[in-house]
Design a protein around this motif. Sequence first.
Motif, PDB file in Angstrom:
ATOM      1  N   TYR A 102      -4.085   3.854  -7.646  1.00 47.36           N
ATOM      2  CA  TYR A 102      -3.105   2.863  -7.214  1.00 47.36           C
ATOM      3  C   TYR A 102      -3.802   1.508  -7.126  1.00 47.36           C
ATOM      4  N   LEU A 103      -3.021   0.432  -7.113  1.00 49.51           N
ATOM      5  CA  LEU A 103      -3.618  -0.897  -7.072  1.00 49.51           C
ATOM      6  C   LEU A 103      -4.381  -1.152  -5.779  1.00 49.51           C
ATOM      7  N   TRP A 104      -3.995  -0.494  -4.679  1.00 46.16           N
ATOM      8  CA  TRP A 104      -4.732  -0.704  -3.437  1.00 46.16           C
ATOM      9  C   TRP A 104      -6.107  -0.021  -3.474  1.00 46.16           C
ATOM     10  N   GLU A 105      -6.334   0.826  -4.492  1.00 51.66           N
ATOM     11  CA  GLU A 105      -7.633   1.484  -4.661  1.00 51.66           C
ATOM     12  C   GLU A 105      -8.469   0.815  -5.748  1.00 51.66           C
ATOM     13  N   TYR A 106      -7.965  -0.267  -6.292  1.00 55.88           N
ATOM     14  CA  TYR A 106      -8.566  -0.893  -7.472  1.00 55.88           C
ATOM     15  C   TYR A 106     -10.015  -1.320  -7.236  1.00 55.88           C
ATOM     16  N   ASP A 107     -10.850  -0.957  -8.216  1.00 58.97           N
ATOM     17  CA  ASP A 107     -12.249  -1.372  -8.253  1.00 58.97           C
ATOM     18  C   ASP A 107     -12.494  -1.908  -9.661  1.00 58.97           C
ATOM     19  N   ARG A 125       0.811  -1.223   0.000  1.00 55.92           N
ATOM     20  CA  ARG A 125       0.000   0.000   0.000  1.00 55.92           C
ATOM     21  C   ARG A 125       0.844   1.273   0.000  1.00 55.92           C
ATOM     22  N   ILE A 126       1.883   1.275  -0.805  1.00 62.74           N
ATOM     23  CA  ILE A 126       2.708   2.467  -0.980  1.00 62.74           C
ATOM     24  C   ILE A 126       2.993   2.644  -2.465  1.00 62.74           C
ATOM     25  N   PRO A 127       3.296   3.866  -2.910  1.00 64.57           N
ATOM     26  CA  PRO A 127       3.752   4.033  -4.292  1.00 64.57           C
ATOM     27  C   PRO A 127       5.078   3.294  -4.480  1.00 64.57           C
ATOM     28  N   ARG A 130      -5.265 -12.389  -2.540  1.00 63.64           N
ATOM     29  CA  ARG A 130      -4.287 -12.148  -1.486  1.00 63.64           C
ATOM     30  C   ARG A 130      -3.814 -10.698  -1.452  1.00 63.64           C
ATOM     31  N   TRP A 131      -4.404  -9.827  -2.244  1.00 64.85           N
ATOM     32  CA  TRP A 131      -3.866  -8.477  -2.386  1.00 64.85           C
ATOM     33  C   TRP A 131      -4.889  -7.425  -1.960  1.00 64.85           C
ATOM     34  N   LEU A 132      -4.431  -6.208  -1.827  1.00 68.60           N
ATOM     35  CA  LEU A 132      -5.274  -5.107  -1.384  1.00 68.60           C
ATOM     36  C   LEU A 132      -6.096  -4.557  -2.545  1.00 68.60           C
ATOM     37  N   SER A 133      -7.237  -3.988  -2.227  1.00 70.98           N
ATOM     38  CA  SER A 133      -8.099  -3.361  -3.229  1.00 70.98           C
ATOM     39  C   SER A 133      -9.030  -2.410  -2.505  1.00 70.98           C
ATOM     40  N   SER A 134      -9.952  -1.814  -3.252  1.00 76.54           N
ATOM     41  CA  SER A 134     -10.909  -0.898  -2.627  1.00 76.54           C
ATOM     42  C   SER A 134     -11.793  -1.641  -1.620  1.00 76.54           C
ATOM     43  N   LYS A 135     -11.940  -2.969  -1.806  1.00 75.72           N
ATOM     44  CA  LYS A 135     -12.792  -3.762  -0.919  1.00 75.72           C
ATOM     45  C   LYS A 135     -11.990  -4.541   0.130  1.00 75.72           C
ATOM     46  N   ARG A 136     -10.685  -4.516   0.011  1.00 73.46           N
ATOM     47  CA  ARG A 136      -9.842  -5.239   0.970  1.00 73.46           C
ATOM     48  C   ARG A 136      -8.683  -4.334   1.362  1.00 73.46           C
TER      49      ARG A 136
END
Length: 423
Positions: free
Chosen positions: A239-244, A105-107, A280-286
Amino acid sequence: MSGSGVGGKWMASSVKKKDITELREVGYLAKEIAHRLPAKGQIVPTPEPHERVVFLTHLFRGLGFPLHPYVRGLIFYYGLDFHDLAPNFILNITAFIVVCEGFLRIPPHFGLWLKIFNVKPKVVSGQQAECGGAMVGKMPNVTWPKGSFAEMVKGWQSGWFYITEPRDADWAAAPEFRSGTPMRLTSWQEKGLTLRPSDELTGLQTCVQNMIDRKIKLVNVIQVMLIRRVLPCQRGNCYLWEYDPAKHQMLLGLFGTTHEDIWKVLFKAGETPPPTTVDRWLSSKRQANSAWIEVAEGINCPALLPEDQEFPLLTKMLFPAPYEVREKTAKKAAKGAKKSPRRKGVLDVSSKDENPSSSADDDDEEEEKNDSPPKVGRKRRAVPMNPEAKAPKREKSSFADNSAWDVDSSPERPRRTKPQAAS
């Protein structure tokens, strides 16, 4: 110049109009990206002003346009162009961006990159390759997810064509195209530079170790690109951690292959792809845990861009350090040529070859054999890449406490416990 492609040479382009049509249909080339096909039988590219030479294999491995700023910065720092990059160079950048954005969760963190990877010349038959003349590899004893990409890609040099990339008004113009071997810069030689506070880098390495402890491997990292249908090396609107998936999916499908078959292209035999249902990765829902989000918001170490102001350390890194093939390497290549005048091309390898031939190993020459970290002794003072940029102020405990570097506190993650002291 030979058009065979053997020995790191250019090959006549095999890209057809139907290939471009399919690339556009599935989303690898956006409408605003203009293209031009090479002349029939043309071996060495002759791009027009503002045109770039790109390869199909690079697109399949996550390259996209307009470029992710981090990719622009890496190319600038190492003095490279797309044709200098072997296919796995792109795949390693893709994996790094996914790890940073999708798991930490970082650039993309330039300081962390420099602690993990280094660039070396690609030498084939005693000469540095003209196409794909730069390799990137992990340094010894670094913390990074386990896994092995397929080492070579058959005939990838024939998959080239031209694009005109949209660029912002303040972007520095790309260097003029040159078809010869890449010029090695000092940045290739200087390994493991410390550009950020050491506790920040140690903390990020702890985060990566936590991934490894949770059995996250390179196949899980690349799974992010394939499942989400994104091009990590392309500048996106999140960013990928914001992915929807409803908003940010870039691709409608994979070019010329299936999800099941692409693993055979990207990885060595024996690497087992994870089920498509595994997330296993971060997203807008995780999201990451709130404690980590607070820490991550203060972490930023971008790669420098050509339009950034230079300073002494950067000037030093951009200074040429020409590469000369070692005499024993050249003699070995000459000896091999005498023994085998019709030597098999080094590019004729598939991912099923778990043990590449000795000739292939000889061709993957590295500029230096001794990549071991410096001996432990007096610590060198960390030099920030930008002397005027100050690290964000933070409580000392946020770095000292390992729990602050725990990105994911979900139940699936087993907590590490300290071993009990012997009685």
